[in-house]
Design a protein around this motif. Sequence first.
Motif, PDB file in Angstrom:
ATOM      1  N   ILE A 230       7.487  12.441  -0.456  1.00 35.19           N
ATOM      2  CA  ILE A 230       7.476  11.069  -0.008  1.00 35.19           C
ATOM      3  C   ILE A 230       8.582  11.055   1.377  1.00 35.19           C
ATOM      4  O   ILE A 230       8.274  10.628   2.468  1.00 35.19           O
ATOM      5  CB  ILE A 230       7.272   9.973  -0.815  1.00 35.19           C
ATOM      6  N   ASN A 231       9.853  11.256   0.722  1.00 31.88           N
ATOM      7  CA  ASN A 231      10.832  11.002   1.624  1.00 31.88           C
ATOM      8  C   ASN A 231      10.988  12.079   2.961  1.00 31.88           C
ATOM      9  O   ASN A 231      11.721  11.454   3.945  1.00 31.88           O
ATOM     10  CB  ASN A 231      12.077  11.047   0.727  1.00 31.88           C
ATOM     11  N   PHE A 232      10.328  13.025   2.864  1.00 33.99           N
ATOM     12  CA  PHE A 232      10.254  13.927   4.071  1.00 33.99           C
ATOM     13  C   PHE A 232       9.042  13.935   4.661  1.00 33.99           C
ATOM     14  O   PHE A 232       8.801  14.752   5.569  1.00 33.99           O
ATOM     15  CB  PHE A 232      10.960  15.225   3.632  1.00 33.99           C
ATOM     16  N   MET A 233       7.850  13.116   4.376  1.00 34.49           N
ATOM     17  CA  MET A 233       6.823  13.005   4.998  1.00 34.49           C
ATOM     18  C   MET A 233       7.041  12.322   6.587  1.00 34.49           C
ATOM     19  O   MET A 233       7.785  11.251   6.648  1.00 34.49           O
ATOM     20  CB  MET A 233       5.573  12.186   4.212  1.00 34.49           C
ATOM     21  N   ASP A 234       6.368  12.686   7.456  1.00 32.77           N
ATOM     22  CA  ASP A 234       6.448  12.243   8.735  1.00 32.77           C
ATOM     23  C   ASP A 234       5.297  11.227   8.903  1.00 32.77           C
ATOM     24  O   ASP A 234       4.307  11.267   8.240  1.00 32.77           O
ATOM     25  CB  ASP A 234       6.500  13.139   9.807  1.00 32.77           C
ATOM     26  N   GLY A 235       5.189  10.845  10.368  1.00 33.74           N
ATOM     27  CA  GLY A 235       4.111   9.660  10.539  1.00 33.74           C
ATOM     28  C   GLY A 235       2.655  10.135  10.605  1.00 33.74           C
ATOM     29  O   GLY A 235       1.783   9.258  10.278  1.00 33.74           O
ATOM     30  N   ASP A 236       2.497  11.500  10.909  1.00 29.26           N
ATOM     31  CA  ASP A 236       1.181  12.008  10.637  1.00 29.26           C
ATOM     32  C   ASP A 236       0.939  12.362   9.401  1.00 29.26           C
ATOM     33  O   ASP A 236      -0.397  13.120   9.171  1.00 29.26           O
ATOM     34  CB  ASP A 236       1.326  13.160  11.708  1.00 29.26           C
ATOM     35  N   ASP A 237       1.318  12.019   8.478  1.00 31.36           N
ATOM     36  CA  ASP A 237       1.159  12.459   7.030  1.00 31.36           C
ATOM     37  C   ASP A 237       0.503  11.272   6.178  1.00 31.36           C
ATOM     38  O   ASP A 237       0.491  11.440   4.944  1.00 31.36           O
ATOM     39  CB  ASP A 237       2.490  13.057   6.384  1.00 31.36           C
ATOM     40  N   LEU A 238       0.361  10.210   6.946  1.00 31.33           N
ATOM     41  CA  LEU A 238      -0.228   9.020   6.111  1.00 31.33           C
ATOM     42  C   LEU A 238      -1.460   9.347   5.269  1.00 31.33           C
ATOM     43  O   LEU A 238      -1.880   8.724   4.217  1.00 31.33           O
ATOM     44  CB  LEU A 238      -0.561   7.803   7.027  1.00 31.33           C
ATOM     45  N   THR A 239      -2.343  10.366   5.729  1.00 39.15           N
ATOM     46  CA  THR A 239      -3.538  10.625   5.126  1.00 39.15           C
ATOM     47  C   THR A 239      -3.509  11.338   3.829  1.00 39.15           C
ATOM     48  O   THR A 239      -4.387  11.580   3.138  1.00 39.15           O
ATOM     49  CB  THR A 239      -4.321  11.581   6.087  1.00 39.15           C
ATOM     50  N   LYS A 240      -2.183  11.807   3.434  1.00 40.24           N
ATOM     51  CA  LYS A 240      -1.827  12.522   2.268  1.00 40.24           C
ATOM     52  C   LYS A 240      -1.240  11.822   1.383  1.00 40.24           C
ATOM     53  O   LYS A 240      -0.684  12.258   0.421  1.00 40.24           O
ATOM     54  CB  LYS A 240      -0.455  13.705   2.599  1.00 40.24           C
ATOM     55  N   VAL A 241      -1.183  10.477   1.518  1.00 35.44           N
ATOM     56  CA  VAL A 241      -0.519   9.613   0.276  1.00 35.44           C
ATOM     57  C   VAL A 241      -1.237   9.744  -1.092  1.00 35.44           C
ATOM     58  O   VAL A 241      -0.591   9.837  -1.911  1.00 35.44           O
ATOM     59  CB  VAL A 241      -0.552   8.074   0.712  1.00 35.44           C
ATOM     60  N   GLU A 242      -2.548   9.671  -1.186  1.00 35.31           N
ATOM     61  CA  GLU A 242      -3.193   9.831  -2.480  1.00 35.31           C
ATOM     62  C   GLU A 242      -2.777  11.194  -3.000  1.00 35.31           C
ATOM     63  O   GLU A 242      -2.607  11.234  -4.020  1.00 35.31           O
ATOM     64  CB  GLU A 242      -4.725   9.749  -2.215  1.00 35.31           C
ATOM     65  N   GLU A 243      -2.849  12.254  -2.298  1.00 34.99           N
ATOM     66  CA  GLU A 243      -2.516  13.524  -2.743  1.00 34.99           C
ATOM     67  C   GLU A 243      -1.192  13.552  -3.273  1.00 34.99           C
ATOM     68  O   GLU A 243      -0.604  14.038  -4.147  1.00 34.99           O
ATOM     69  CB  GLU A 243      -2.725  14.649  -1.499  1.00 34.99           C
ATOM     70  N   ASN A 244      -0.348  12.918  -2.463  1.00 33.45           N
ATOM     71  CA  ASN A 244       1.205  12.991  -2.904  1.00 33.45           C
ATOM     72  C   ASN A 244       1.535  12.263  -4.154  1.00 33.45           C
ATOM     73  O   ASN A 244       2.616  12.784  -4.867  1.00 33.45           O
ATOM     74  CB  ASN A 244       2.036  12.238  -1.766  1.00 33.45           C
ATOM     75  N   TYR A 245       0.701  11.265  -4.537  1.00 35.50           N
ATOM     76  CA  TYR A 245       1.074  10.609  -5.615  1.00 35.50           C
ATOM     77  C   TYR A 245       0.119  11.082  -6.773  1.00 35.50           C
ATOM     78  O   TYR A 245       0.226  10.787  -8.157  1.00 35.50           O
ATOM     79  CB  TYR A 245       0.728   8.900  -5.620  1.00 35.50           C
ATOM     80  N   GLY A 246      -0.961  11.826  -6.652  1.00 40.37           N
ATOM     81  CA  GLY A 246      -1.912  12.686  -7.604  1.00 40.37           C
ATOM     82  C   GLY A 246      -1.994  11.789  -8.612  1.00 40.37           C
ATOM     83  O   GLY A 246      -2.802  10.633  -8.533  1.00 40.37           O
ATOM     84  N   PRO A 247      -1.830  11.915  -9.853  1.00 43.03           N
ATOM     85  CA  PRO A 247      -2.333  11.285 -10.933  1.00 43.03           C
ATOM     86  C   PRO A 247      -1.543   9.794 -11.196  1.00 43.03           C
ATOM     87  O   PRO A 247      -2.090   8.976 -12.000  1.00 43.03           O
ATOM     88  CB  PRO A 247      -1.708  12.065 -12.428  1.00 43.03           C
ATOM     89  N   ASN A 248      -0.806   9.576 -10.350  1.00 42.17           N
ATOM     90  CA  ASN A 248      -0.145   8.176 -10.482  1.00 42.17           C
ATOM     91  C   ASN A 248      -0.900   7.161  -9.129  1.00 42.17           C
ATOM     92  O   ASN A 248      -0.447   5.910  -9.333  1.00 42.17           O
ATOM     93  CB  ASN A 248       1.495   7.982 -10.200  1.00 42.17           C
ATOM     94  N   TYR A 249      -1.652   7.604  -8.495  1.00 41.81           N
ATOM     95  CA  TYR A 249      -2.096   6.790  -7.291  1.00 41.81           C
ATOM     96  C   TYR A 249      -3.088   5.877  -7.694  1.00 41.81           C
ATOM     97  O   TYR A 249      -3.005   4.591  -7.098  1.00 41.81           O
ATOM     98  CB  TYR A 249      -3.079   7.792  -6.377  1.00 41.81           C
ATOM     99  N   LYS A 250      -3.931   5.979  -8.618  1.00 42.92           N
ATOM    100  CA  LYS A 250      -4.634   4.656  -8.962  1.00 42.92           C
ATOM    101  C   LYS A 250      -3.972   3.677  -9.627  1.00 42.92           C
ATOM    102  O   LYS A 250      -3.914   2.626  -9.263  1.00 42.92           O
ATOM    103  CB  LYS A 250      -5.784   5.297  -9.992  1.00 42.92           C
ATOM    104  N   ARG A 251      -2.941   4.004 -10.508  1.00 40.25           N
ATOM    105  CA  ARG A 251      -2.172   2.959 -11.285  1.00 40.25           C
ATOM    106  C   ARG A 251      -1.342   2.216 -10.135  1.00 40.25           C
ATOM    107  O   ARG A 251      -0.869   0.921 -10.024  1.00 40.25           O
ATOM    108  CB  ARG A 251      -1.312   3.404 -12.082  1.00 40.25           C
ATOM    109  N   LEU A 252      -0.686   2.972  -9.093  1.00 39.72           N
ATOM    110  CA  LEU A 252       0.013   2.483  -8.051  1.00 39.72           C
ATOM    111  C   LEU A 252      -0.809   1.352  -7.178  1.00 39.72           C
ATOM    112  O   LEU A 252      -0.391   0.495  -6.879  1.00 39.72           O
ATOM    113  CB  LEU A 252       0.574   3.501  -7.264  1.00 39.72           C
ATOM    114  N   ARG A 253      -2.286   1.814  -6.806  1.00 41.89           N
ATOM    115  CA  ARG A 253      -3.060   0.731  -6.144  1.00 41.89           C
ATOM    116  C   ARG A 253      -2.940  -0.324  -6.734  1.00 41.89           C
ATOM    117  O   ARG A 253      -3.195  -1.598  -6.295  1.00 41.89           O
ATOM    118  CB  ARG A 253      -4.253   1.526  -5.660  1.00 41.89           C
ATOM    119  N   GLU A 254      -3.204  -0.481  -8.341  1.00 41.52           N
ATOM    120  CA  GLU A 254      -3.376  -1.408  -8.993  1.00 41.52           C
ATOM    121  C   GLU A 254      -2.215  -2.511  -9.004  1.00 41.52           C
ATOM    122  O   GLU A 254      -2.385  -3.707  -8.964  1.00 41.52           O
ATOM    123  CB  GLU A 254      -3.772  -1.074 -10.449  1.00 41.52           C
ATOM    124  N   ILE A 255      -1.180  -1.855  -9.030  1.00 45.31           N
ATOM    125  CA  ILE A 255       0.348  -2.392  -9.017  1.00 45.31           C
ATOM    126  C   ILE A 255       0.268  -3.198  -7.582  1.00 45.31           C
ATOM    127  O   ILE A 255       0.742  -4.221  -7.685  1.00 45.31           O
ATOM    128  CB  ILE A 255       1.343  -1.761  -9.474  1.00 45.31           C
TER     129      ILE A 255
END
Length: 457
Positions: free
Chosen positions: A413-438
């Motif tokens: 995440i710390n080295f993703m650029d502005g055109d990488d916003l579509t990859k956020v779900e991939e970048n968080y993988g198994p933690n993305y669902k819980r992150l959305r809930e929080i």
Amino acid sequence: MNGTMFDSLREQVRGQVITAGDADYDAARAVHNGMIDKRPAAVVRVSQVADVIASVNFARDNSLGLAIRGGGHSGPGFGTADDALVIDFTNTRGVRVDPASKTARTEAGATWADFNHATHPFGLATTGGIVGSTGVSGLTLGGGIGYLDRKYGLSCDNLLSADVVTADGKFLTASESENEDLFWALRGGGGNFGVVTSLEFRLHPVDMVHAGIIIYPVEHAETVAKFYREQLAASPGELGAFLAFHQGPPVPFLPEEWHGKPVCIVVGMWTGDPAEGQARWQPFLDAAPVAGSMVGPMPYAALNSAFDGMYPKGLLAYWKAAFLTELNDGAINAHLDYGSRVPSVQTAVHIYPIDGAVHQVGATDTAFPNRNARFSPVIACHWEDPRDSEANIAWVREYAAALQPYSESAGYINFMDGDDLTKVEENYGPNYKRLREIKAKYDPQNLFHVNQNITPA
């Protein structure tokens, strides 16, 4: 946007509120990356937590975008935004060390150079990046790779607590015993959940280290890369070293004939028994012909800021990153191809190891999920002339694409650029669902969206 609308905010804060009509507006809106040219509605240089609370409430109540700036190093320039209110921690950089408990609490604007300056007199440190001018807050919230991670884990693994102002203007402390869900999310989830105003870290006994900066002609890069791969795997966590591709830097220990030429570098340090330092580095000196080297005892704080002069504020920048489960021959070949064509002396291609203590934390124990990767390659292209932008951006993208067949789907995440916003779900993988809930619990309206954004569930 009329600056007078901020008069009521000026009455609520002790920090400076800077708008387009002020003489220092252009300086206040600038971030580290010179490619970013945003015009925020106002920049609030906060002086204390009360200013943060007032600013968050003002932005929310006036339907303003909100950007948070710690060190200002975000590649995509997330420390600013057009027509937004920027909360700028430039003036809050204090670090308080408790040597008895081996902890330190830092304000949100501190850089790692600030942090290391405070902790080094006590012979203490924690994992904190590679460049001293990087902000402590941003690096930690995104994970935090650094020289010490093989021995002591990521920056976020050493976070003990954080003070946070949430979207409703409340002040919370997040730790293992308070607001535990928020604390989980902050350790890798970025600035999605609130404004972090201070962070408390666990410290470790790190004082003088045996540093190594070994520069090889790029024609020996394959030999060096394969040796590095095997040597690192056989070395304990006390050896923290990364493989790099650069143009030869103008440093005293590199003959001038190599300045500006493609080179392969190994950089790192030994934090174990000082008597073993030279023996730990000698195999790297013997692995291939050396163009220049500096090996010897050095304060950890000095090594952590050794490259700061290469990256002044205002350079143009574009970044990409990945994770590798192995530095296999295919990945090495991609680095040999593109790493030998580094386009500027300020460009850094670094292959950071993230094994050892990083793997002792489970993938779902913190928001940072990439606990099976052994390396994180980052392609951080920096340059001075805007006329080079198109070619340099293309080089970074092609480089990242060449690494993709050997990479995990997630990136750092710390080295993703502005055109990488579509990859956020991939970048968080198994933690993305819980992150959305929080996110939905603490920021249901997505006030904090100027980031690698996690949308509320």
